[in-house]
Write an enzyme that holds these catalytic residues in place. Structure first.
Site, PDB file in Angstrom:
ATOM      1  CG  ASP A   1     -69.692   3.278   0.747  1.00 33.86           C
ATOM      2  OD1 ASP A   1     -69.571   3.009   2.020  1.00 33.86           O
ATOM      3  OD2 ASP A   1     -68.924   4.070   0.158  1.00 33.86           O
TER       4      ASP A   1
ATOM      5  CG  ASP B   1     -66.216   5.866  -2.837  1.00 35.94           C
ATOM      6  OD1 ASP B   1     -66.572   5.487  -1.909  1.00 35.94           O
ATOM      7  OD2 ASP B   1     -65.585   7.076  -2.708  1.00 35.94           O
TER       8      ASP B   1
ATOM      9  CG  ASP C   1     -67.212   0.600  -0.681  1.00 36.18           C
ATOM     10  OD1 ASP C   1     -67.677   0.429   0.432  1.00 36.18           O
ATOM     11  OD2 ASP C   1     -67.143   1.903  -1.204  1.00 36.18           O
TER      12      ASP C   1
END
Length: 620
Positions: free
Chosen positions: A310, A513, A517
């Protein structure tokens, strides 16, 4: 008999349940040596005056006229095995030291602020009495009592005991601090947000404990092998006894070979192979701020070939930062930052806070703002030092305020936008004075982390909901090929991307995080959550990187692989040792006493091999 009583009890319990374990081998071997010796003393020449039995490395081949006794085997084998288990227990205590250290890290007392007629007063109390919402004081050198948010004061906090990072982190009002970290600078007033079992420290300890108490798939295989191995060894021992007697050997020689088979085959090392490595590996990970949720995670790391990252909060800091300041003709950076920073300081928008923070960091003194107004996503306005100051989009300044953007500033702003950056236009007294270029700053460690992942043979993929230009700009800075950049995706799309990669034959690890996600972390074959992220993401992951440093991701994979290699090495040597030694014992080439010592040494070897993981060093 008293020293071996635990083995005899375990063997009896196994017999009642029609099972056999390594304790069965020990019990049968020790009891056989003891009972044979008693019989030999009472009914053979072993009890005659003047009988001598010198110690030899090889068992005696004497005939029945000179019987042998093995009381020393019953005593020594028991001693060797108990000594081996003592060393095993010491190894477990040593490798579990990380868990105990985690539990002992927290502060024991705290100074809580209580309202009083003459103003707030400090009350000293045990940490266990602290409640969510209480405000407490942390002086320099003291530990932060629990997770909370800084209300007043600025300082540097040493979080190395939790994250493995040696550099203290600067904190101020509204920053989050974690319990058990050490305040190394000024006085802080912190409001408790989590207490007891909800704190990050308690969660870390719980994860380590669960990982150390679980069983990896390789250990389940060892258990299944042991369940078959023990009855087979008992059968080999009986066959050995019968075979020696059938070829005309003495009862002493036949018994010696049969007992040696039982003792040398005891797979104690097999039982230690996985637990000790798992204890040491997860304990070392906890010391480095790498939390492994369960032993099965170790095997997942071996197969991973693709790492999906990410962008925001993982590769980047997740906080906007000023990349550049562009000035109109005749302008000065200090004046632009004072007026723009003072205005934006009154805003809660991340971009505004980034501008204000940059102004402070460059030494600019901010001024008070009058008539501040937020214009609904277009920009902000207010009066600073007697000037009407505007900061926001160019379209807003041109369309709403009828201002003209200088050509040189427009060209610079267009170039910044093409790189995925955000230009903030600044004007006062009816003229456009400059542009502050803002971007989500890339973490300093990200490029090194990507390079490290490549050295491990992994393919990094950048995944983000941001626009493609911003994603490509970040990818170029950290060394990810543009063909491996996937931008403008929703949380649902992230799950689909991970699934598509898996359907294409890849084994995928996901690093993230945020709440958005969590689903992708759960879908991936291996989920790694940044410890600085949300609880939802951490809960959905398999590994947690407490520090938030992306370099911890390759370190975590490296540690997990090293632990799995150690487990496999332990199992190999445990099996190889038994396979090699059984024929020697069956052929009568091993004194039972030597067999007992060798068997105990194999356990010590496995424990010592596992303890090497305590020396694992991260690259960061």
């Amino acid at each position: 008999m008293w020293g071996a009583l635990p083995f005899h009890r375990a063997a009896w319990a196994n017999l009642r349940h029609r099972t056999a374990t390594m304790d069965t081998l020990i019990s049968v071997g020790v009891a056989s040596a003891y009972l044979w010796s008693v019989w030999a003393l009472l009914f053979t020449d072993a009890g005659m005056t003047g009988m001598r039995m010198p110690f030899d490395l090889l068992p005696s081949r004497s005939g029945d006229g000179e019987a042998q006794i093995y009381l020393e085997v019953a005593a020594a084998v028991t001693t060797f095995i108990i000594a081996g288990r003592y060393l095993e227990a010491r190894a477990k205590r040593a490798s579990g030291a990380a868990l105990r250290a985690l539990l002992d890290m927290g502060a024991k007392e705290v100074s809580v602020l209580r309202d009083a007629p003459g103003g707030p007063t400090e009350t000293r109390m045990p940490v266990a009495r602290l409640q969510v919402g209480d405000r407490f004081v942390v002086r320099p050198g003291e530990k932060v009592a629990t997770d909370g948010t800084v209300v007043r004061g600025t300082s540097a906090v040493d979080a190395s005991m939790l994250t493995g990072e040696s550099v203290p982190v600067e904190v101020g009002p509204d920053d989050v601090v974690v319990g058990a970290t050490v305040n190394v600078g000024g006085r802080l007033v912190v409001e408790a947000t989590r207490i007891g079992a909800d704190t990050q420290l308690a969660q870390m300890a719980r994860l380590v404990e669960e990982a150390q108490s679980g069983k990896a798939e390789v250990q389940r295989l060892a258990d299944r092998v042991s369940a078959v191995f023990v009855p087979v060894v008992l059968g080999i021992s009986l066959v050995t006894l019968a075979a020696w007697l059938l070829v005309g050997a003495s009862a002493t020689a036949a018994f010696t070979a049969a007992v040696a088979v039982l003792i040398i085959a005891c797979p104690c090392a097999l039982g230690l192979a996985t637990p000790t490595a798992l204890l040491v590996g997860t304990g070392r990970g906890a010391q480095l701020g790498i939390l492994i949720k369960g032993p099965e995670i170790l095997e997942s790391t071996r197969r991973v070939d693709t790492v999906v990252l990410d962008k925001t909060g993982t590769v980047t800091t997740g906080q906007m930062g000023v990349e550049a300041v562009q000035l109109a003709a005749g302008g000065t950076p200090g004046r632009l930052l004072r007026l723009a920073g003072s205005l934006e300081d009154a805003s809660e928008h991340p971009i505004g806070r980034a501008v204000a923070r940059h102004a402070r960091n460059t030494g600019v003194t901010l001024a008070p703002v009058a008539s501040f107004r937020n214009h609904g996503g277009h920009g902000v306005s207010g009066v600073v030092d007697g000037h009407v100051v505007l900061a926001g989009r160019r379209s807003w300044l041109v369309g709403e305020w009828s201002l003209t953007a200088p050509d040189d500033l427009a060209a610079g702003a267009d170039a910044a936008e093409s790189d995925g950056l955000t230009p903030v236009w600044v004007a006062w007294d009816g003229e456009v004075r400059g542009v502050v270029v803002v971007a989500d700053a890339v973490k300093e460690s990200s490029a090194d982390a990507i390079a490290d992942l490549r050295r491990l043979g992994l393919r990094p993929v950048l995944l983000t909901g941001d626009n493609a230009r911003a994603a490509r700009a970040v990818a170029e800075r950290v060394g990810i090929p543009l063909e491996d950049v996937i931008a403008e995706v929703t949380p649902t799309d992230k799950v689909d991307v991970v699934r598509r990669l898996q359907e294409g034959g890849s084994t995928v690890a996901m690093v993230g995080d945020g709440v958005n996600d969590a689903a992708a972390l759960a879908q991936a074959d291996l989920g790694l959550a940044m410890g600085t992220g949300t609880d939802v993401a951490i809960e959905a992951s398999d590994l947690t990187l407490v520090s938030g440093d992306l370099r911890a991701a390759p370190d975590a994979i490296r540690l997990a692989r090293a632990t799995l290699r150690t487990i496999k090495g332990n199992l190999f040597w445990a099996f190889a040792y038994n396979v090699a030694a059984l024929p020697l014992a069956a052929l009568g080439l091993l004194n039972p006493l030597i067999a007992g010592a060798a068997m105990a040494f194999s356990s010590v070897f496995v424990v010592t091999n596992s303890l090497r993981l305590r020396r694992f060093e991260p690259t960061r």
